[in-house]
Structure formats: C-alpha cells, structure tokens
Design an enzyme around this catalytic site. Structure first.
Site, PDB file in Angstrom:
ATOM      1  N   ASP A 102      38.665  31.121  43.970  1.00 33.50           N
ATOM      2  CA  ASP A 102      38.497  31.133  42.515  1.00 33.50           C
ATOM      3  C   ASP A 102      38.419  32.554  41.975  1.00 33.50           C
ATOM      4  OD1 ASP A 102      36.039  31.624  43.738  1.00 33.50           O
ATOM      5  OD2 ASP A 102      34.885  30.238  42.493  1.00 33.50           O
ATOM      6  N   ASP A 105      34.857  39.029  43.639  1.00 34.25           N
ATOM      7  CA  ASP A 105      33.897  39.866  42.926  1.00 34.25           C
ATOM      8  C   ASP A 105      33.633  41.098  43.800  1.00 34.25           C
ATOM      9  OD1 ASP A 105      32.002  40.366  40.869  1.00 34.25           O
ATOM     10  OD2 ASP A 105      30.420  39.405  41.998  1.00 34.25           O
ATOM     11  N   LYS A 133      37.711  40.693  39.825  1.00 32.23           N
ATOM     12  CA  LYS A 133      36.978  41.683  39.027  1.00 32.23           C
ATOM     13  C   LYS A 133      37.052  43.009  39.777  1.00 32.23           C
ATOM     14  CE  LYS A 133      33.277  38.550  37.550  1.00 32.23           C
ATOM     15  NZ  LYS A 133      31.837  38.299  37.749  1.00 32.23           N
TER      16      LYS A 133
HETATM   17  P1  IMP Z   1      32.003  37.986  46.217  1.00 35.83           P
HETATM   18  O1  IMP Z   1      31.593  37.627  47.608  1.00 35.83           O
HETATM   19  O2  IMP Z   1      31.019  38.955  45.585  1.00 35.83           O
HETATM   20  O3  IMP Z   1      33.424  38.493  46.101  1.00 35.83           O
HETATM   21  O4  IMP Z   1      31.855  36.700  45.334  1.00 35.83           O
HETATM   22  C1  IMP Z   1      32.748  35.686  45.410  1.00 35.83           C
HETATM   23  C2  IMP Z   1      32.146  34.354  44.997  1.00 35.83           C
HETATM   24  O5  IMP Z   1      31.056  34.512  44.073  1.00 35.83           O
HETATM   25  C3  IMP Z   1      33.180  33.553  44.261  1.00 35.83           C
HETATM   26  O6  IMP Z   1      33.919  32.769  45.155  1.00 35.83           O
HETATM   27  C4  IMP Z   1      32.343  32.755  43.289  1.00 35.83           C
HETATM   28  O7  IMP Z   1      31.923  31.557  43.889  1.00 35.83           O
HETATM   29  C5  IMP Z   1      31.153  33.612  42.988  1.00 35.83           C
HETATM   30  N1  IMP Z   1      31.335  34.381  41.740  1.00 35.83           N
HETATM   31  C6  IMP Z   1      31.569  35.705  41.609  1.00 35.83           C
HETATM   32  N2  IMP Z   1      31.699  36.074  40.339  1.00 35.83           N
HETATM   33  C7  IMP Z   1      31.552  34.940  39.618  1.00 35.83           C
HETATM   34  C8  IMP Z   1      31.606  34.652  38.197  1.00 35.83           C
HETATM   35  O8  IMP Z   1      31.823  35.506  37.326  1.00 35.83           O
HETATM   36  N3  IMP Z   1      31.406  33.356  37.864  1.00 35.83           N
HETATM   37  C9  IMP Z   1      31.177  32.359  38.767  1.00 35.83           C
HETATM   38  N4  IMP Z   1      31.134  32.586  40.090  1.00 35.83           N
HETATM   39  C10 IMP Z   1      31.322  33.860  40.507  1.00 35.83           C
HETATM   40 MG    MG Z   2      33.948  30.754  45.343  1.00 34.68          MG
END
Ligand code: IMP
Ligand code: MG
Length: 187
Positions: A102, A105, A133
């Site tokens: 999805d 981040d 992002k």
């Molecule tokens: P990462 O491990 O920091 O890259 O985060 C990834 C996961 O965090 C995604 O697969 C989402 O489930 C959740 N996530 C990150 N940013 C958002 C957001 O803005 N809205 C909702 N879920 C998010």
């Molecule tokens: Mg996710």
C-alpha cells in the site's frame, strides 16, 4: 458523525486512483509474460483494495497470495518492530514474485519482506507500491513501480487505516487533527 466527516482533505480522488492503477497494470502486463505466471504477494491488510483492483486490470496469467506483517501499533509512527503475522501459503522457489504494497514510509517493512522473500529463492522479486513518501525514507530499497509519491502526511482510505478504521474510503485522504487525537487517546 460519519467516517467521511473525519476527512480534512482528499489527496487522491477515486478517479485518479483508478486511472493510475490501470496504468500500473499495463506496466505489469508489459514486464511479465504468461509463461512467467507471476505471483502477486499482497501485503495485508493495507494493500487489499489495491490488489483487488490491480488484479482485475491484469491481462497476463498470474496468481495471488497474501502475507501479513506487523510493524505498527495503532498510532501513526512506526515502532520499527516487524514480524510475520500471516505467511504465504506456498513456496516461491523459482517463481516470479511481485510484492504489492500500500505505502512505503520508512522502508523498514519492505526491507524486511524483500530480505525474507529473497532467502526463499524466487526467480525474480519486484515491488509495486501504490504510495510512497520519499521524504520519510530511512532504508533505501529499490521499488520497481510506484503509483504516487505523496508528501509527509499520514493518509487513510483505499485500504489504508488509522487504528483499523477508514480502510473502506474509496479515495486517499488526510484526517482532521481531532480524528487522530481522539482515536490515539483510546490505545
Ligand atoms: P514503513 O515500514 O515505515 O515503510 O511503513 C510501511 C507500513 O506502515 C505500510 O505498509 C502501512 O501499513 C503503514 N503506513 C505508513 N504510512 C502510513 C500512512 O500514511 N497511512 C496508513 N498507514 C501507513
Ligand atoms: Mg502495509
């Protein structure tokens, strides 16, 4: 108050999402052949709606499977802790695998998934994410297909949640300040 009353602004409207998902599907159709029969790995829960639409636009032969990873509590900031809640139902050895996410981040979740899946010896491993992002990236993992680069704001809708709510909204939006606070207070 309904769910939609909690939305401060719509970042990506439904029509723009659908148009971009159709484009991504065309790119995937061009990457793989029917013989490749790629396995689309949907990362639950956030990517369920994206996968559901993407798979309907695909014309090549493919399969789908699901994986669930936990990396977040109910808040909006990553805990950095990643674990597998649900694993694939099948072996991916020798398979062409496309991870369907999805949002990327910090990149921690994807880094964990790609390293984990690599050890299972797929024939190829690619990544398709609806949202990214770039400003928040901590680990730089190559991403093959990105739907939209978005600013550093917490978004909901089209599968993405805040405290397990708002996944059903058909657009990507940002919530009002009060909505994040009232819910976080309950955790
Ligand atoms: P990462 O491990 O920091 O890259 O985060 C990834 C996961 O965090 C995604 O697969 C989402 O489930 C959740 N996530 C990150 N940013 C958002 C957001 O803005 N809205 C909702 N879920 C998010
Ligand atoms: Mg996710």
């Amino acid at each position: 108050m309904g769910l939609r009353d909690d939305v401060a602004k719509v970042l990506i409207p439904e029509k723009a999402l659908q148009a971009r998902v159709a484009e991504l599907a065309r790119e995937i159709n061009a990457i793989y052949t029917d013989e490749d029969r790629p396995l689309l790995v949907c990362v639950l829960k956030g990517a369920f709606m994206f996968l559901a639409d993407l798979t309907r636009y695909l014309e090549i032969r493919h399969e789908i499977d699901f994986m669930e990873i936990s990396s977040y509590g109910k808040g909006t900031v990553s805990s950095g802790v990643v674990r597998i809640l649900l694993d694939l139902a099948q072996s991916i050895e020798g398979r062409h695998v496309l991870i369907v996410e999805d949002i990327i981040d910090s990149g921690r979740t994807l880094d964990y998934i790609t390293r984990n899946l690599h050890t299972r010896q797929p024939a190829s491993l690619r990544v398709c994410t609806l949202l990214s992002k770039p400003a928040r990236r901590e680990i730089d993992i190559p991403v093959d297909l990105v739907g939209f680069d978005i600013p550093d704001e917490f978004v909901v809708g089209y599968g993405l949640d805040f405290a397990e709510e708002y996944r059903n909204l058909p657009f990507i939006g940002v919530l009002k300040e009060e909505a994040y606070q009232s819910s976080e207070g309950q955790v």
